[in-house]
Design a protein around this motif. Sequence first.
Motif, PDB file in Angstrom:
ATOM      1  N   ARG A 150       0.857  -1.185   0.000  1.00 37.60           N
ATOM      2  CA  ARG A 150       0.000   0.000   0.000  1.00 37.60           C
ATOM      3  C   ARG A 150       0.893   1.235   0.000  1.00 37.60           C
ATOM      4  NH1 ARG A 150      -2.840  -3.618   3.097  1.00 37.60           N
ATOM      5  NH2 ARG A 150      -4.976  -3.980   2.463  1.00 37.60           N
ATOM      6  N   HIS A 151       0.680   2.107  -0.959  1.00 35.49           N
ATOM      7  CA  HIS A 151       1.449   3.342  -1.069  1.00 35.49           C
ATOM      8  C   HIS A 151       2.957   3.054  -1.123  1.00 35.49           C
ATOM      9  CE1 HIS A 151      -2.307   5.362  -0.337  1.00 35.49           C
ATOM     10  NE2 HIS A 151      -2.446   4.708   0.799  1.00 35.49           N
ATOM     11  N   GLY A 152       3.341   1.963  -1.784  1.00 34.01           N
ATOM     12  CA  GLY A 152       4.752   1.636  -1.953  1.00 34.01           C
ATOM     13  C   GLY A 152       5.427   1.017  -0.742  1.00 34.01           C
ATOM     14  N   ASN A 153       4.632   0.655   0.303  1.00 30.98           N
ATOM     15  CA  ASN A 153       5.181   0.097   1.543  1.00 30.98           C
ATOM     16  C   ASN A 153       4.492  -1.220   1.892  1.00 30.98           C
ATOM     17  OD1 ASN A 153       6.840   2.429   2.384  1.00 30.98           O
ATOM     18  ND2 ASN A 153       4.841   3.437   2.552  1.00 30.98           N
ATOM     19  N   THR A 154       5.194  -2.048   2.644  1.00 29.03           N
ATOM     20  CA  THR A 154       4.581  -3.243   3.219  1.00 29.03           C
ATOM     21  C   THR A 154       5.211  -3.524   4.571  1.00 29.03           C
ATOM     22  OG1 THR A 154       3.863  -5.515   2.793  1.00 29.03           O
ATOM     23  CG2 THR A 154       6.133  -4.978   2.198  1.00 29.03           C
ATOM     24  N   THR A 155       4.436  -4.137   5.445  1.00 26.00           N
ATOM     25  CA  THR A 155       4.931  -4.564   6.755  1.00 26.00           C
ATOM     26  C   THR A 155       4.449  -5.980   7.003  1.00 26.00           C
ATOM     27  OG1 THR A 155       2.993  -3.708   7.900  1.00 26.00           O
ATOM     28  CG2 THR A 155       4.887  -2.239   7.760  1.00 26.00           C
ATOM     29  N   GLY A 156       5.127  -6.670   7.869  1.00 27.64           N
ATOM     30  CA  GLY A 156       4.706  -8.025   8.205  1.00 27.64           C
ATOM     31  C   GLY A 156       5.690  -8.705   9.127  1.00 27.64           C
ATOM     32  N   THR A 157       5.429  -9.971   9.379  1.00 26.85           N
ATOM     33  CA  THR A 157       6.299 -10.802  10.212  1.00 26.85           C
ATOM     34  C   THR A 157       6.475 -12.143   9.526  1.00 26.85           C
ATOM     35  OG1 THR A 157       5.539  -9.727  12.239  1.00 26.85           O
ATOM     36  CG2 THR A 157       6.584 -11.885  12.481  1.00 26.85           C
ATOM     37  N   LEU A 158       7.708 -12.595   9.469  1.00 24.65           N
ATOM     38  CA  LEU A 158       8.032 -13.909   8.920  1.00 24.65           C
ATOM     39  C   LEU A 158       8.565 -14.793  10.033  1.00 24.65           C
ATOM     40  CD1 LEU A 158       9.725 -12.765   5.631  1.00 24.65           C
ATOM     41  CD2 LEU A 158       7.652 -14.132   5.808  1.00 24.65           C
ATOM     42  N   VAL A 159       8.339 -16.103   9.907  1.00 22.76           N
ATOM     43  CA  VAL A 159       8.752 -17.070  10.921  1.00 22.76           C
ATOM     44  C   VAL A 159       9.590 -18.150  10.257  1.00 22.76           C
ATOM     45  CG1 VAL A 159       7.930 -18.742  12.634  1.00 22.76           C
ATOM     46  CG2 VAL A 159       6.644 -16.635  12.241  1.00 22.76           C
ATOM     47  N   ALA A 160      10.712 -18.520  10.903  1.00 28.24           N
ATOM     48  CA  ALA A 160      11.567 -19.596  10.408  1.00 28.24           C
ATOM     49  C   ALA A 160      12.067 -20.420  11.597  1.00 28.24           C
ATOM     50  CB  ALA A 160      12.751 -19.038   9.641  1.00 28.24           C
ATOM     51  N   GLY A 161      12.240 -21.724  11.362  1.00 24.13           N
ATOM     52  CA  GLY A 161      12.820 -22.603  12.389  1.00 24.13           C
ATOM     53  C   GLY A 161      11.820 -22.993  13.445  1.00 24.13           C
ATOM     54  N   PRO A 162      12.282 -23.668  14.500  1.00 23.26           N
ATOM     55  CA  PRO A 162      13.645 -24.118  14.748  1.00 23.26           C
ATOM     56  C   PRO A 162      13.922 -25.448  14.050  1.00 23.26           C
ATOM     57  CG  PRO A 162      12.307 -24.772  16.593  1.00 23.26           C
ATOM     58  CD  PRO A 162      11.401 -24.008  15.625  1.00 23.26           C
ATOM     59  N   LEU A 163      15.158 -25.911  14.146  1.00 26.82           N
ATOM     60  CA  LEU A 163      15.502 -27.228  13.625  1.00 26.82           C
ATOM     61  C   LEU A 163      14.795 -28.292  14.455  1.00 26.82           C
ATOM     62  CD1 LEU A 163      19.341 -26.819  13.095  1.00 26.82           C
ATOM     63  CD2 LEU A 163      17.559 -26.792  11.368  1.00 26.82           C
ATOM     64  N   SER A 164      14.421 -29.378  13.810  1.00 29.56           N
ATOM     65  CA  SER A 164      13.744 -30.454  14.545  1.00 29.56           C
ATOM     66  C   SER A 164      14.767 -31.297  15.295  1.00 29.56           C
ATOM     67  CB  SER A 164      12.950 -31.334  13.581  1.00 29.56           C
ATOM     68  OG  SER A 164      13.826 -32.205  12.895  1.00 29.56           O
ATOM     69  N   ASN A 165      14.270 -32.147  16.167  1.00 35.15           N
ATOM     70  CA  ASN A 165      15.130 -33.035  16.933  1.00 35.15           C
ATOM     71  C   ASN A 165      15.488 -34.302  16.156  1.00 35.15           C
ATOM     72  OD1 ASN A 165      12.399 -33.835  17.166  1.00 35.15           O
ATOM     73  ND2 ASN A 165      12.921 -35.160  18.876  1.00 35.15           N
ATOM     74  N   GLY A 166      15.078 -34.369  14.902  1.00 36.46           N
ATOM     75  CA  GLY A 166      15.392 -35.545  14.091  1.00 36.46           C
ATOM     76  C   GLY A 166      14.882 -36.814  14.748  1.00 36.46           C
ATOM     77  N   SER A 167      15.725 -37.810  14.853  1.00 34.73           N
ATOM     78  CA  SER A 167      15.320 -39.072  15.479  1.00 34.73           C
ATOM     79  C   SER A 167      15.771 -39.157  16.934  1.00 34.73           C
ATOM     80  CB  SER A 167      15.888 -40.254  14.686  1.00 34.73           C
ATOM     81  OG  SER A 167      17.308 -40.186  14.689  1.00 34.73           O
ATOM     82  N   PHE A 168      16.350 -38.071  17.464  1.00 36.28           N
ATOM     83  CA  PHE A 168      16.803 -38.069  18.859  1.00 36.28           C
ATOM     84  C   PHE A 168      15.610 -38.184  19.784  1.00 36.28           C
ATOM     85  CE2 PHE A 168      18.107 -35.503  22.667  1.00 36.28           C
ATOM     86  CZ  PHE A 168      19.029 -36.395  23.159  1.00 36.28           C
ATOM     87  N   SER A 169      15.664 -39.120  20.717  1.00 37.49           N
ATOM     88  CA  SER A 169      14.571 -39.300  21.667  1.00 37.49           C
ATOM     89  C   SER A 169      15.154 -39.624  23.038  1.00 37.49           C
ATOM     90  CB  SER A 169      13.626 -40.412  21.207  1.00 37.49           C
ATOM     91  OG  SER A 169      14.321 -41.641  21.140  1.00 37.49           O
ATOM     92  N   CYS A 170      14.324 -39.541  24.037  1.00 35.46           N
ATOM     93  CA  CYS A 170      14.744 -39.786  25.418  1.00 35.46           C
ATOM     94  C   CYS A 170      14.314 -41.180  25.858  1.00 35.46           C
ATOM     95  CB  CYS A 170      14.100 -38.762  26.344  1.00 35.46           C
ATOM     96  SG  CYS A 170      14.613 -37.083  26.010  1.00 35.46           S
ATOM     97  N   PRO A 171      15.022 -41.729  26.838  1.00 35.50           N
ATOM     98  CA  PRO A 171      14.591 -43.008  27.402  1.00 35.50           C
ATOM     99  C   PRO A 171      13.238 -42.869  28.102  1.00 35.50           C
ATOM    100  CG  PRO A 171      16.827 -42.443  28.120  1.00 35.50           C
ATOM    101  CD  PRO A 171      16.260 -41.244  27.417  1.00 35.50           C
ATOM    102  N   SER A 172      12.620 -43.962  28.364  1.00 35.10           N
ATOM    103  CA  SER A 172      11.328 -43.981  29.044  1.00 35.10           C
ATOM    104  C   SER A 172      11.419 -43.233  30.375  1.00 35.10           C
ATOM    105  CB  SER A 172      10.913 -45.438  29.283  1.00 35.10           C
ATOM    106  OG  SER A 172       9.681 -45.478  29.955  1.00 35.10           O
TER     107      SER A 172
END
Length: 142
Positions: free
Chosen positions: A102-124
Amino acid sequence: MRRILFVLISAFAAVVMGASAALADSPHFLFATNSIDTHTGALNTAFKEAGLGTGTTSVGITLTADATATYQCYNKAGNKPQGVPKTFGPSGVSGSGNFPVRHGNTTGTLVAGPLSNGSFSCPSGQLLFLDAVSYSATPTHT
């Protein structure tokens, strides 16, 4: 309560304009403010871009950063049991969106991440938490 520590290394995120450069008068970011969501560990970048030209109706913007994440197991009492936390990264993360102009301007918010824990898991009997996260990048505009 979760024991989460978020560390922001190099508080810059690369915010890249991805569309309508040909129609732009002089596109530039007035600001790009970074924060880390303390619940999810995601990088949030609020921005304002100006100089997009009056003929531009929308612009695609992409946030890119290198992320490192550390996951740790905790017992139900909230203590770290013996064992080494698992760190992932650095690896690229990104988020993008299309924003109205609008009127040559824009505003906003972008989101990235986080990295996943992959296959790492905790014991019971133990719970896995994102213990630390960091983001690093150099601001770019194309």
